[in-house]
Design an enzyme around this catalytic site. Structure first.
Site, mmCIF file in Angstrom:
data_model
loop_
_atom_site.group_PDB
_atom_site.id
_atom_site.type_symbol
_atom_site.label_atom_id
_atom_site.label_comp_id
_atom_site.label_asym_id
_atom_site.label_seq_id
_atom_site.Cartn_x
_atom_site.Cartn_y
_atom_site.Cartn_z
ATOM 1 N N CYS A 195 0.797 -1.229 0.000
ATOM 2 C CA CYS A 195 0.000 0.000 0.000
ATOM 3 C C CYS A 195 0.832 1.282 0.000
ATOM 4 C CB CYS A 195 -1.003 -0.039 1.152
ATOM 5 S SG CYS A 195 -2.388 1.090 0.889
ATOM 6 N N HIS A 240 -3.486 -5.675 2.015
ATOM 7 C CA HIS A 240 -3.176 -5.902 3.423
ATOM 8 C C HIS A 240 -3.779 -7.248 3.780
ATOM 9 C CE1 HIS A 240 -2.155 -1.639 4.186
ATOM 10 N NE2 HIS A 240 -3.117 -1.374 3.333
HETATM 11 N N1 GLN Z 1 -2.068 6.847 2.295
HETATM 12 C C1 GLN Z 1 -2.293 5.974 1.245
HETATM 13 C C2 GLN Z 1 -3.684 6.013 0.632
HETATM 14 O O1 GLN Z 1 -4.671 6.218 1.315
HETATM 15 C C3 GLN Z 1 -1.929 4.586 1.724
HETATM 16 C C4 GLN Z 1 -2.911 3.944 2.647
HETATM 17 C C5 GLN Z 1 -2.496 2.601 3.156
HETATM 18 O O2 GLN Z 1 -1.321 2.284 3.282
HETATM 19 N N2 GLN Z 1 -3.468 1.787 3.498
HETATM 20 O O3 GLN Z 1 -3.770 5.862 -0.554
#
Ligand code: GLN
Length: 349
Positions: free
Chosen positions: A93, A189
């Protein structure tokens, strides 16, 4: 044999249990009698990439990404050299985004490592939910959970897989993640690796091969419980595209008498995003990225009669329907029996 697992900036990046990926790598080495060490690199610390065999980097908030930008500038050169020398990386992510050129947020720009030619842009409306994808790297579908506002365009890079359920990189193009050398970047995730032991072993094999050469064949672990859990997810969200052009997607039954209505997602439709990895046309992309269905087309909803069970209610599944036709469970059981194991003593290994 021994592998060192570097855990990058756990103080900033550890959303949705991403540290489970580190534990999974460690455990699956240990279960096989292979040495394993986890080295956490807190933000700002010096990193000797030559001593790292696998680098795990988890998800994080926009704020974490902003905070990490300065530290990343310091390690950029070494990180790139590590990647180009086939160092193994799992970037989830926020980390996936930061492998690229930038993450353009609502209020500014977070500079990435620029190792990959990918770009991420914040857009309103988070892409959240379970994901099922098919990857040419893995026999089984890969499952996970996404939650991101960033939309990542991977340009000419190869995606990790094509989305069978969920949103993926942009919610539009049917692609999920990226693969480059021994790097896997993904929005999944979960944590990803305990949910998909095959992905974990892929990374371990790559790292062992890089370090020790030759053909490394990892000992089978059975993965009875892991695969049962995965079957459950696939049962809910559909998983394997057991269809060819012109065929209808086969979807497992949901509850008694309740069938997922997917008749409209008939493959064989031509679509821009159908070009995928091998250049092969995949009609199934249509249901993810097609204008006709939009990205919401395959999400849970009233219309499809497949809502999540309410609080305290259980979804009733038909016995014997899991992973139907694939014989996975049978194979796993045999694998365990062969090695004098059963599902009950797996935990203590
Ligand atoms: N900040 C990033 C987004 O919202 C990554 C989020 C995350 O790692 N879940 O796109």
């Amino acid at each position: 044999m021994k592998l060192t697992i570097g855990y990058l900036y756990p103080d900033l990046f550890d959303l949705y249990g991403d540290r489970g990926n580190v534990r999974c790598l460690y455990k699956r080495l240990q279960w096989r009698g292979i040495g394993a060490e986890v080295v956490p690199f807190l933000s700002g610390s010096k990193i000797d990439f030559s001593a790292v065999d696998i680098l795990c980097w988890g998800g994080g908030s926009d704020r974490s990404q902003e905070l990490a930008a300065g530290y990343l500038r310091e390690i950029r050169r070494d990180f790139r050299e590590y990647v180009e020398a086939d160092g193994v990386v799992l970037a989830v992510c926020a980390a996936f985004q930061l492998l690229g050129e930038y993450y353009k947020t609502e209020s500014g720009m977070v500079e990435g490592l620029g190792i990959l030619d990918i770009r991420t842009r914040w857009e309103p409306g988070r892409l959240v939910g379970n994901v099922v994808l098919e990857s040419p790297l893995f026999r089984a579908p890969v499952v996970g959970f996404e939650n991101h506002a960033g939309r990542t365009c991977i340009g000419n890079h190869t995606p990790l897989g094509k989305v069978l359920f969920g949103h993926g990189n942009t919610g539009q193009d049917g692609c999920e993640g990226v693969v480059y050398r021994n790097v896997i970047g993904t929005y999944l995730h979960g944590p990803l690796l305990p949910k998909n032991p095959e992905v974990c072993d892929f990374l371990l094999e790559r790292a062992l091969k890089r370090k020790y050469g030759g053909n490394i064949a990892l000992e089978e672990l059975g993965d009875l419980w892991e695969n049962r859990a995965k079957s459950r997810i696939l049962e809910r969200y559909g998983g394997r595209p057991e269809f060819g052009p012109g065929e209808k997607r086969k979807v497992p039954e949901f509850g008694p008498g309740e069938k997922r209505k997917v008749q409209e997602f008939v493959s064989g439709e031509k679509h821009e995003a159908q070009e995928f990895v091998s250049g092969e046309k995949h009609g199934a992309q249509g249901f993810v990225s097609g204008e006709k269905h939009g990205t919401q087309g395959f999400r849970l909803g009233k219309k499809r009669g497949m809502r999540e069970p309410g609080p305290g209610k259980k979804r009733k599944n038909k016995p014997g329907k899991r992973n139907e036709g694939r014989g996975t469970e049978e194979r796993m059981k045999k694998g365990l029996e062969k090695r004098g194991l059963n599902g009950n003593n797996m935990e203590r290994r």
